[in-house]
Design a protein around this motif. Structure first.
Motif, PDB file in Angstrom:
ATOM      1  N   GLY A  97     -32.903  40.172   1.488  1.00  0.00           N
ATOM      2  CA  GLY A  97     -33.785  41.231   0.430  1.00  0.00           C
ATOM      3  C   GLY A  97     -33.929  41.168  -0.711  1.00  0.00           C
ATOM      4  N   ILE A  98     -33.709  40.165  -1.422  1.00  0.00           N
ATOM      5  CA  ILE A  98     -33.264  40.315  -2.872  1.00  0.00           C
ATOM      6  C   ILE A  98     -34.688  39.098  -3.368  1.00  0.00           C
ATOM      7  CG2 ILE A  98     -32.564  40.078  -5.169  1.00  0.00           C
ATOM      8  CD1 ILE A  98     -31.623  42.510  -3.376  1.00  0.00           C
ATOM      9  N   ASP A  99     -35.935  39.763  -4.331  1.00  0.00           N
ATOM     10  CA  ASP A  99     -36.854  38.861  -4.638  1.00  0.00           C
ATOM     11  C   ASP A  99     -36.135  37.717  -5.837  1.00  0.00           C
ATOM     12  OD1 ASP A  99     -39.453  38.008  -5.793  1.00  0.00           O
ATOM     13  OD2 ASP A  99     -40.680  39.335  -6.149  1.00  0.00           O
ATOM     14  N   THR A 100     -35.333  36.988  -5.312  1.00  0.00           N
ATOM     15  CA  THR A 100     -34.769  36.336  -6.959  1.00  0.00           C
ATOM     16  C   THR A 100     -35.906  35.760  -8.115  1.00  0.00           C
ATOM     17  OG1 THR A 100     -34.785  34.337  -5.340  1.00  0.00           O
ATOM     18  CG2 THR A 100     -33.013  35.097  -5.468  1.00  0.00           C
ATOM     19  N   GLU A 101     -37.237  35.507  -7.537  1.00  0.00           N
ATOM     20  CA  GLU A 101     -38.278  34.136  -8.507  1.00  0.00           C
ATOM     21  C   GLU A 101     -39.059  35.773  -9.146  1.00  0.00           C
ATOM     22  OE1 GLU A 101     -39.411  31.910  -7.907  1.00  0.00           O
ATOM     23  OE2 GLU A 101     -37.870  31.275  -6.566  1.00  0.00           O
ATOM     24  N   ASN A 102     -38.339  37.037  -9.252  1.00  0.00           N
ATOM     25  CA  ASN A 102     -38.554  38.418 -10.460  1.00  0.00           C
ATOM     26  C   ASN A 102     -37.684  39.199 -10.882  1.00  0.00           C
ATOM     27  OD1 ASN A 102     -41.318  37.988 -10.606  1.00  0.00           O
ATOM     28  ND2 ASN A 102     -41.309  38.592  -8.184  1.00  0.00           N
ATOM     29  N   ILE A 103     -36.072  38.839 -10.589  1.00  0.00           N
ATOM     30  CA  ILE A 103     -35.184  38.883 -11.493  1.00  0.00           C
ATOM     31  C   ILE A 103     -35.586  38.926 -12.747  1.00  0.00           C
ATOM     32  CG2 ILE A 103     -32.680  39.357 -11.875  1.00  0.00           C
ATOM     33  CD1 ILE A 103     -32.584  37.766  -9.722  1.00  0.00           C
ATOM     34  N   SER A 104     -35.026  39.810 -13.825  1.00  0.00           N
ATOM     35  CA  SER A 104     -35.732  39.804 -15.242  1.00  0.00           C
ATOM     36  C   SER A 104     -34.059  40.865 -16.159  1.00  0.00           C
ATOM     37  CB  SER A 104     -36.586  40.792 -16.057  1.00  0.00           C
ATOM     38  OG  SER A 104     -36.348  42.302 -15.370  1.00  0.00           O
ATOM     39  N   ALA A 105     -33.973  40.344 -16.966  1.00  0.00           N
ATOM     40  CA  ALA A 105     -32.716  40.707 -18.175  1.00  0.00           C
ATOM     41  C   ALA A 105     -32.997  41.263 -19.346  1.00  0.00           C
ATOM     42  CB  ALA A 105     -31.831  40.076 -18.083  1.00  0.00           C
ATOM     43  N   HIS A 106     -32.215  42.057 -19.817  1.00  0.00           N
ATOM     44  CA  HIS A 106     -33.029  42.554 -21.490  1.00  0.00           C
ATOM     45  C   HIS A 106     -31.578  43.065 -22.058  1.00  0.00           C
ATOM     46  CE1 HIS A 106     -33.525  46.145 -19.802  1.00  0.00           C
ATOM     47  NE2 HIS A 106     -33.631  46.872 -21.196  1.00  0.00           N
ATOM     48  N   TYR A 107     -31.315  42.309 -23.134  1.00  0.00           N
ATOM     49  CA  TYR A 107     -29.942  42.862 -24.254  1.00  0.00           C
ATOM     50  C   TYR A 107     -29.947  43.900 -25.299  1.00  0.00           C
ATOM     51  CZ  TYR A 107     -25.567  42.192 -26.606  1.00  0.00           C
ATOM     52  OH  TYR A 107     -24.218  42.514 -27.133  1.00  0.00           O
ATOM     53  N   ARG A 108     -29.843  45.038 -25.550  1.00  0.00           N
ATOM     54  CA  ARG A 108     -29.754  46.070 -26.522  1.00  0.00           C
ATOM     55  C   ARG A 108     -28.541  46.817 -26.641  1.00  0.00           C
ATOM     56  NH1 ARG A 108     -33.397  49.957 -24.356  1.00  0.00           N
ATOM     57  NH2 ARG A 108     -32.327  51.694 -25.272  1.00  0.00           N
ATOM     58  N   ASN A 109     -28.277  47.219 -27.251  1.00  0.00           N
ATOM     59  CA  ASN A 109     -27.068  48.009 -28.023  1.00  0.00           C
ATOM     60  C   ASN A 109     -26.256  47.527 -27.174  1.00  0.00           C
ATOM     61  OD1 ASN A 109     -28.982  48.873 -29.191  1.00  0.00           O
ATOM     62  ND2 ASN A 109     -29.175  50.497 -28.015  1.00  0.00           N
ATOM     63  N   GLY A 110     -25.879  45.939 -26.789  1.00  0.00           N
ATOM     64  CA  GLY A 110     -24.591  45.802 -26.398  1.00  0.00           C
ATOM     65  C   GLY A 110     -24.081  45.884 -24.580  1.00  0.00           C
ATOM     66  N   VAL A 111     -25.488  45.898 -24.357  1.00  0.00           N
ATOM     67  CA  VAL A 111     -25.326  46.601 -23.187  1.00  0.00           C
ATOM     68  C   VAL A 111     -26.587  45.743 -22.155  1.00  0.00           C
ATOM     69  CG1 VAL A 111     -25.946  47.922 -20.970  1.00  0.00           C
ATOM     70  CG2 VAL A 111     -24.874  48.502 -23.003  1.00  0.00           C
ATOM     71  N   LEU A 112     -26.386  44.498 -21.141  1.00  0.00           N
ATOM     72  CA  LEU A 112     -26.660  43.813 -20.619  1.00  0.00           C
ATOM     73  C   LEU A 112     -27.630  44.150 -19.150  1.00  0.00           C
ATOM     74  CD1 LEU A 112     -28.185  40.900 -20.165  1.00  0.00           C
ATOM     75  CD2 LEU A 112     -26.341  40.019 -18.937  1.00  0.00           C
ATOM     76  N   SER A 113     -28.963  44.403 -19.803  1.00  0.00           N
ATOM     77  CA  SER A 113     -29.253  45.262 -18.627  1.00  0.00           C
ATOM     78  C   SER A 113     -30.036  43.615 -16.992  1.00  0.00           C
ATOM     79  CB  SER A 113     -30.540  46.177 -18.117  1.00  0.00           C
ATOM     80  OG  SER A 113     -30.049  47.315 -18.605  1.00  0.00           O
ATOM     81  N   VAL A 114     -30.119  44.033 -16.074  1.00  0.00           N
ATOM     82  CA  VAL A 114     -30.009  43.138 -15.318  1.00  0.00           C
ATOM     83  C   VAL A 114     -31.773  43.425 -14.262  1.00  0.00           C
ATOM     84  CG1 VAL A 114     -30.126  41.048 -14.026  1.00  0.00           C
ATOM     85  CG2 VAL A 114     -28.411  41.165 -15.888  1.00  0.00           C
TER      86      VAL A 114
END
Length: 145
Positions: A97-114
């Motif tokens: 049930g996860i759309d693995t093709e559209n996973i995105s990530a960004h790193y800001r202020n020491g926190v990685l958000s996926v």
């Protein structure tokens, strides 16, 4: 002037012996929550060079790797060294049930958000309930000449 605290020194020694000499990858603390049609993973990686952060998806396995290096110039004498250097690793099984093709990530202020989107197939949907009248075939009128 700092005061001598034997318990603090004993705690540092125990930490060094139990974890400080660790050779394998360290785990990173993270939060995971669902926000509407996607999941958000937030991992703490303070002091990590963004160029060393690597996020991979292989099938249903999400892998996050990062490396922290501490500067060590020639002739440096450490007074205290409490920040751990080394590699960090976290792996999560994504499941169905996860759309693995559209996973995105960004790193800001020491926190990685996926951001992990839910696939269209897994999203809740409304099913229309038809009645007999709606299911009956329409009457066709033909003209005879």
């Amino acid at each position: 002037m700092a005061t001598y605290d034997p318990l603090r020194d004993l705690e540092r020694l125990a930490t060094t012996l139990m974890d400080g000499g660790r050779r394998g990858p360290r785990q990173m603390p993270m939060d995971l929550y669902r926000d509407g049609d996607h999941y958000v993973l937030a991992a703490d990686l303070p002091g990590i060079d963004p160029g060393s952060v690597d996020v991979d998806v292989d099938g249903q396995l999400l892998t996050i790797r990062a490396e922290r290096t501490l500067p060590a110039g020639e002739g440096v004498t450490w007074i205290t060294r409490e920040r751990a250097a080394g590699s960090y690793l976290r792996q999560l099984s994504l499941g169905q049930g996860i759309d693995t093709e559209n996973i995105s990530a960004h790193y800001r202020n020491g926190v990685l958000s996926v951001t992990i989107p839910v696939s269209e197939k897994a999203k809740p949907r409304k099913v229309q309930v038809l009645t007999e009248a709606e299911n009956a075939p329409a009457l066709q009128v033909t003209e005879n000449a």
